[in-house]
Design a protein around this motif. Structure first.
Motif, short mmCIF file in Angstrom:
data_model
loop_
_atom_site.label_atom_id
_atom_site.label_comp_id
_atom_site.label_asym_id
_atom_site.label_seq_id
_atom_site.Cartn_x
_atom_site.Cartn_y
_atom_site.Cartn_z
N ALA A 183 26.66 29.78 -18.57
CA ALA A 183 27.80 29.42 -17.74
C ALA A 183 27.87 27.91 -17.56
N VAL A 184 29.09 27.39 -17.50
CA VAL A 184 29.31 25.96 -17.34
C VAL A 184 29.92 25.70 -15.97
N SER A 185 29.37 24.74 -15.26
CA SER A 185 29.90 24.38 -13.95
C SER A 185 31.27 23.73 -14.09
N SER A 186 32.18 24.08 -13.20
CA SER A 186 33.52 23.51 -13.23
C SER A 186 33.73 22.47 -12.13
N THR A 187 32.63 22.02 -11.52
CA THR A 187 32.74 21.08 -10.40
C THR A 187 32.99 19.65 -10.86
N GLY A 188 32.72 19.37 -12.14
CA GLY A 188 32.91 18.01 -12.64
C GLY A 188 31.72 17.11 -12.43
N SER A 189 30.63 17.65 -11.90
CA SER A 189 29.44 16.84 -11.68
C SER A 189 28.60 16.79 -12.95
N ALA A 190 27.94 15.66 -13.18
CA ALA A 190 27.08 15.51 -14.35
C ALA A 190 25.75 16.20 -14.10
N VAL A 202 30.23 12.93 -25.87
CA VAL A 202 31.33 13.84 -25.55
C VAL A 202 30.83 14.88 -24.56
N THR A 203 31.60 15.13 -23.52
CA THR A 203 31.37 16.23 -22.60
C THR A 203 32.68 17.00 -22.45
N ASP A 204 32.66 18.07 -21.65
CA ASP A 204 33.90 18.78 -21.40
C ASP A 204 34.93 17.90 -20.71
N ALA A 205 34.45 16.89 -19.97
CA ALA A 205 35.35 16.05 -19.20
C ALA A 205 36.01 14.97 -20.03
N GLY A 206 35.44 14.61 -21.19
CA GLY A 206 36.06 13.59 -22.00
C GLY A 206 35.13 12.94 -23.00
N TYR A 207 35.59 11.84 -23.59
CA TYR A 207 34.86 11.11 -24.63
C TYR A 207 34.59 9.68 -24.16
N TYR A 208 33.35 9.23 -24.39
CA TYR A 208 32.96 7.89 -23.97
C TYR A 208 32.67 7.03 -25.19
N ASN A 209 33.36 5.87 -25.27
CA ASN A 209 33.14 4.89 -26.31
C ASN A 209 32.21 3.81 -25.77
N ALA A 210 30.97 3.79 -26.26
CA ALA A 210 29.96 2.89 -25.70
C ALA A 210 30.27 1.42 -25.99
N TRP A 213 41.08 17.68 -17.17
CA TRP A 213 40.29 17.18 -16.05
C TRP A 213 41.03 16.06 -15.34
N PHE A 214 40.69 15.86 -14.08
CA PHE A 214 41.24 14.74 -13.32
C PHE A 214 40.13 14.09 -12.49
N PHE A 215 39.93 12.80 -12.69
CA PHE A 215 39.01 12.00 -11.88
C PHE A 215 39.78 10.80 -11.35
N SER A 216 39.47 10.40 -10.15
CA SER A 216 39.93 9.10 -9.69
C SER A 216 39.14 8.03 -10.45
N ASP A 217 39.58 6.80 -10.42
CA ASP A 217 38.86 5.72 -11.11
C ASP A 217 37.42 5.63 -10.61
N GLN A 218 37.25 5.81 -9.33
CA GLN A 218 35.91 5.74 -8.73
C GLN A 218 35.04 6.90 -9.21
N GLU A 219 35.61 8.10 -9.25
CA GLU A 219 34.88 9.28 -9.70
C GLU A 219 34.53 9.17 -11.19
N ALA A 220 35.47 8.64 -11.97
CA ALA A 220 35.22 8.48 -13.41
C ALA A 220 34.09 7.49 -13.66
N ALA A 221 34.08 6.38 -12.92
CA ALA A 221 33.03 5.38 -13.08
C ALA A 221 31.67 5.96 -12.71
N ARG A 222 31.63 6.74 -11.65
CA ARG A 222 30.38 7.36 -11.23
C ARG A 222 29.91 8.40 -12.25
N TYR A 223 30.85 9.17 -12.79
CA TYR A 223 30.52 10.18 -13.79
C TYR A 223 29.95 9.53 -15.05
N VAL A 224 30.61 8.48 -15.53
CA VAL A 224 30.14 7.77 -16.72
C VAL A 224 28.73 7.23 -16.51
N GLN A 225 28.49 6.66 -15.36
CA GLN A 225 27.16 6.11 -15.06
C GLN A 225 26.11 7.22 -15.08
#
Length: 361
Positions: free
Chosen positions: A277-284, A302-310, A321-333
């Motif tokens: 099962a995969v969590s749908s909370t958006g947390s890493a 690549v994750t379910d939430a998106g693709y990261y270009n290093a 998926w929807f993240f605020s800019d702040q949530e996206a930055a925290r998720y990427v980190q």
């Protein structure tokens, strides 16, 4: 953590202490693995318990999924699990990297100029949850078949009972060699251009030996486009099942161990069971679908939430998926940290022969 072995793929382990191991690094590696989230068991756990297994690594094959041109491959796709979004990471180790990731579920980090597979063979590195080692412990006869013997030492270290050289016309001999050993795990590396013919011969031989209904086939093929591949999984009960999450060869070992009902601790693998099962909370999380695309601790991913270009430090959010800019930055980190740790600790496992030391009685 509160997780238990009835609900999750984990084991109660009696790891060697730091003092016994004689190195603080061993304790540090143990702390890392034990802190990771395990994958949950589910309806697919043990679905194929006791079945024979054939795993085919045909990394150079760019298949055409057409019934007329490739009937054997089309049968695997039509009657098996539908696995979408399959990636083929560039480990910078050619076939060695693909095989190591496929058989161990661990990231193939190079060490002192050697590939992870080569190092494993020369140092006799122990991996308790490598596919052949875990299956051998469960009573399987594990046989490897390839077109050259350069990896024979590595296969032996990973738990195979025997290695056999064979040519492109001998695919049917795999079924014959395995017929007297049940349950069996046959691992085949195909580098010739006519893999479809080899697959036809193998499946026909399994049918002829009466083994088809008791055998699971897993086939990993080459890249269609950059960093993209194909993964086929065929066996009784899998028809109609679908996996839409991002995956790669790293996920093969934990997925097969879960399907075959083999006890293992998912915290010690970099790959994940694809049917978990995969969590749908958006947390890493260490148990989430995650594919790093290159052999680097600072890889694109690549994750379910998106693709990261290093290189550009840009995160492209998936349309679902929807993240605020702040949530996206925290998720990427958070995900960058997970990727870095996977590479760093995979390298330490090789360098310190971690499992041999930590799992010693």
């Amino acid at each position: 953590m509160g997780a238990d072995s009835q609900s999750y793929n984990l084991l109660t382990l009696n790891l060697a202490s730091t003092e016994t191991a004689g190195s603080g690094m061993i304790g540090e590696i143990s702390d890392y693995f034990l802190s990771r989230a395990p994958t949950a068991k589910g309806e697919y756990t043990g679905l194929l318990a006791g079945k024979n297994l054939v795993v085919i690594c045909a990394a150079s094959w760019n298949p055409v999924l057409d019934e007329a041109q490739a009937p054997a491959l089309y049968r695997l796709w039509q009657e098996g699990a539908r696995l979408g979004e399959v990636y083929a990471p560039d480990w910078y180790q050619d076939l060695d990297g693909t095989e190591f990731a496929l058989l161990t579920g661990m990231i193939p980090t190079s060490l002192y100029g050697q590939t992870a597979l080569s190092w494993t063979g020369r140092q006799e590195t122990y991996f308790p949850y490598a596919l052949p080692e875990a299956l051998a412990e469960s009573g399987y006869t594990c046989l490897a078949f390839g077109e050259d013997d350069s990896r024979q030492a590595a296969y032996q270290a990973l738990g195979f009972d025997a290695f056999t050289l064979y040519g492109e016309t001998d695919a049917a001999a795999v079924a014959a060699a395995c017929a007297g050993h049940q349950p069996f795990f046959a691992y085949c590396v195909w580098t010739d251009e006519d893999c479809e013919t080899s697959l036809e011969m193998l499946t026909a031989a399994l049918d002829g030996c009466g083994l088809a209904e008791d055998t699971v086939i897993c086939l990993l093929t080459g890249q269609e486009t950059e960093c993209r591949g194909c993964l086929f999984l065929w066996g009784p009960g899998l028809e109609g099942s679908r996996v839409e999450t991002a995956c790669s060869e790293l996920d093969v070992t934990p997925t097969l161990l879960n399907l075959l009902g083999v006890a293992y601790d998912s915290r010690f693998l970099c790959g994940r069971d694809l049917f978990a099962a995969v969590s749908s909370t958006g947390s890493a999380s260490a148990a989430m679908p995650l594919v790093s695309l290159y052999g680097s601790a600072y890889s694109d991913w690549v994750t379910d939430a998106g693709y990261y270009n290093a290189k550009g430090n840009i995160f492209f959010l998936s349309g679902d998926w929807f993240f605020s800019d702040q949530e996206a930055a925290r998720y990427v980190q958070q995900v960058r940290r997970i990727v870095y740790e996977r590479y760093a600790f995979s390298r330490r496992v090789l360098e310190y022969n971690y499992f041999q030391v930590a799992f010693s009685p």
